[in-house]
Write a protein that holds these residues in place. Structure first.
Motif, PDB file in Angstrom:
ATOM      1  N   THR A  47      28.996  15.451 -18.985  1.00 32.91           N
ATOM      2  CA  THR A  47      28.133  14.346 -19.402  1.00 32.91           C
ATOM      3  C   THR A  47      27.797  14.441 -20.885  1.00 32.91           C
ATOM      4  N   GLN A 250      21.816  11.635 -23.592  1.00 28.25           N
ATOM      5  CA  GLN A 250      22.632  12.751 -23.115  1.00 28.25           C
ATOM      6  C   GLN A 250      22.886  13.784 -24.202  1.00 28.25           C
ATOM      7  N   LEU A 268      20.845  17.457 -16.627  1.00 29.85           N
ATOM      8  CA  LEU A 268      21.662  16.438 -17.279  1.00 29.85           C
ATOM      9  C   LEU A 268      22.817  16.023 -16.381  1.00 29.85           C
ATOM     10  N   GLY A 272      23.614  12.325 -15.262  1.00 31.55           N
ATOM     11  CA  GLY A 272      24.928  11.780 -15.571  1.00 31.55           C
ATOM     12  C   GLY A 272      25.659  11.285 -14.338  1.00 31.55           C
TER      13      GLY A 272
END
Length: 497
Positions: A47, A250, A268, A272
């Protein structure tokens, strides 16, 4: 109406190819989330790296797709020379970028937090250079109105990516085959192989465009190059600022998350994976953009162009709201696109989809400054939105984790959309059907509320049945108000008096 039919036809072809391609691409989500668990953080690495990729592809194309369409339709310009000049410009900058990355890969990887794995950065950044170059012949196919070839290349590229991911993440580990020693003792694949697959697929895509790439031989127009760069640089700023609204969260997340790097990658990764479900909106806006850019520039001199743009906006909003409600209605089904270990992040999906609707509206509004050659305004609007997003991310990520990213994106697109509309009505006024649009938004909000209540309080099958009823209510409203069945081809004769 004939203009709208042409737009609908091209949008349908591009849209179908985009939906099919994205649907195929969706298989990457369960494959990769199954192969890389949420706790491991590998999907967070994917991601994070892809966020950099999305910004750099904007940098390396630097607005030349839109500029290409603008100059190909201008009187007095030689289309062949414009195409060749565009190819040479983007090809040269892509080569320079790849060379610079190769020379400074270690300090760049260290700055990005991948000092131990510079290969991640080198492979993906060279892939970007290839993708930027092939974006021009892909735009040329759109200019020539060859949506079928365009669609075939897109789908083949993604299908190849899927097949290789299945091979390396599922088939070979299941058969306990370890060619070239790419797996560890537990048959876990290093995440870099996902990036190797990407660069291979991009190279194949370039080969499929070999016929179009021959246009590079048609010469270089130095004067056109200067004029195109003058037109394009505000689009570059606008594109970077606009993409920051999608990618900055991100990129910033690992730096501002209040936890260890491994925890940051895990969180994350959840974010994602879950926003992939919201990508239905990206499919629609992308399909619309592919057809709408050449359509707008081609019809800009028509007397009824503003009326056409207003109606296009209305129907864009109608169908994106329908798609939004469809995802919410069947959330208990679509959540299986990702591994169960990622489900805790599903609450971001409606927020991200709402943000994408606003981005689509902003894109529709953007043509007032493209048609009047005031592209610098787009940079202002996108830049303000990017500032809003970055400030919210920095302030709220430490406290609210990835939920801050979702709300930051919504706020950023909302601000850009509103100020673009206000300025556009001053410099290029269009009589949008605001009352009708507001009614659709209010109805969609009402139905969304009751769908979420249904998903929360009913089991799987009753929830599907109830939400399908709500979705049909919205569809019937569309048919009754704006798309009477009597006006449709073939089946319309059965509803006419």
């Amino acid at each position: 109406m004939a203009n709208l039919k042409s737009l609908v036809k091209d949008t349908a072809i591009y849209g179908l190819s985009s939906i099919v391609a994205r649907f195929i691409n969706y298989f990457l989500v369960p494959i990769q989330t199954k192969g890389f668990s949420a706790s491991g953080g590998q999907y967070g690495i994917i991601t994070n790296v892809y966020a950099y990729v999305s910004l750099l592809i904007i940098l390396l194309t630097y607005g030349m797709e839109t500029t290409f369409f603008r100059f190909m339709s201008k009187e007095g310009e030689d289309p062949d020379r414009i195409y060749s000049t565009t190819l040479r410009m983007v090809g040269t900058t892509s080569l320079i970028f790849a060379a610079v990355i190769s020379c400074f890969i270690h300090p760049i990887a260290t700055a990005m937090g991948y000092a131990d794995h510079p290969e991640y950065i080198w492979v993906m950044f060279v892939t970007i250079a290839i993708d930027a170059f092939v974006a021009i012949p892909m735009a040329y196919l759109r200019y020539l109105h060859k949506p079928f070839k365009f669609a075939t290349i897109q789908i083949c590229n993604i299908a190849l990516n899927i097949i290789l991911n299945i091979l390396y993440l599922i088939v070979l580990p299941a058969l306990h085959l370890n060619p070239f020693g790419i797996y560890d003792s537990n048959f876990t694949l290093e995440v870099v192989w996902v990036f190797y697959i990407n660069i291979f697929c991009s190279f194949v895509k370039m080969l499929l465009l070999s016929k179009e790439l021959k246009g590079i031989r048609l010469g270089f127009d130095r004067s056109a190059c200067k004029r195109m760069l003058s037109y394009a640089w505000p689009l570059l700023v606008m594109g970077l600022a606009g993409q920051l609204n999608q990618a900055a969260s991100q990129i910033l997340f690992p730096y501002f998350y209040d936890g260890t790097p491994d925890e940051a990658n895990a969180q994350l990764g959840i974010y994602g994976a879950c926003i992939k479900i919201a990508m239905i909106m990206v499919m629609i806006t992308q399909a619309f953009r592919y057809a709408y850019e050449p359509f707008v520039f081609g019809k800009s001199n028509d007397k009824d162009s503003k009326q056409t743009y207003a109606q296009s906006m209305k129907f864009f909003i109608i169908f994106t709201l329908l798609a939004f409600l469809a995802v919410i209605a069947y959330m208990n089904v679509v959540r299986y696109l990702i591994d169960e270990s990622y489900w805790e992040g599903l609450r971001v999906v409606p927020i991200v989809m709402a943000a994408e609707i606003m981005f689509g509206i902003f894109f529709n509004l953007s043509f007032w400054y493209k048609l009047t050659d005031r592209t610098i305004w787009g940079a202002y609007f996108s830049g303000i939105g990017a500032v809003v997003l970055i400030v919210i991310d920095i302030l709220l990520i430490p406290r609210f984790s990835y939920m801050a990213c979702a709300w930051a994106g919504l706020a950023a697109y909302g601000v850009s959309m509103v100020i673009s509309y206000i300025a556009g009505q001053k410099y290029y006024p269009i009589d949008y059907p605001i009352k009708d649009i507001c009614l659709y938004f209010l109805l969609a909000a009402f139905i969304y509320f009751w769908m979420t209540v249904t998903n929360r309080h009913f089991s799987f099958w009753p929830a599907l049945v109830i939400n399908t009823g709500w979705l049909l209510c919205f569809l019937l409203y569309i048919i009754r108000k704006d798309m009477p069945l009597s006006g449709l081809p073939f089946i319309g004769k059965y509803f006419r008096k």
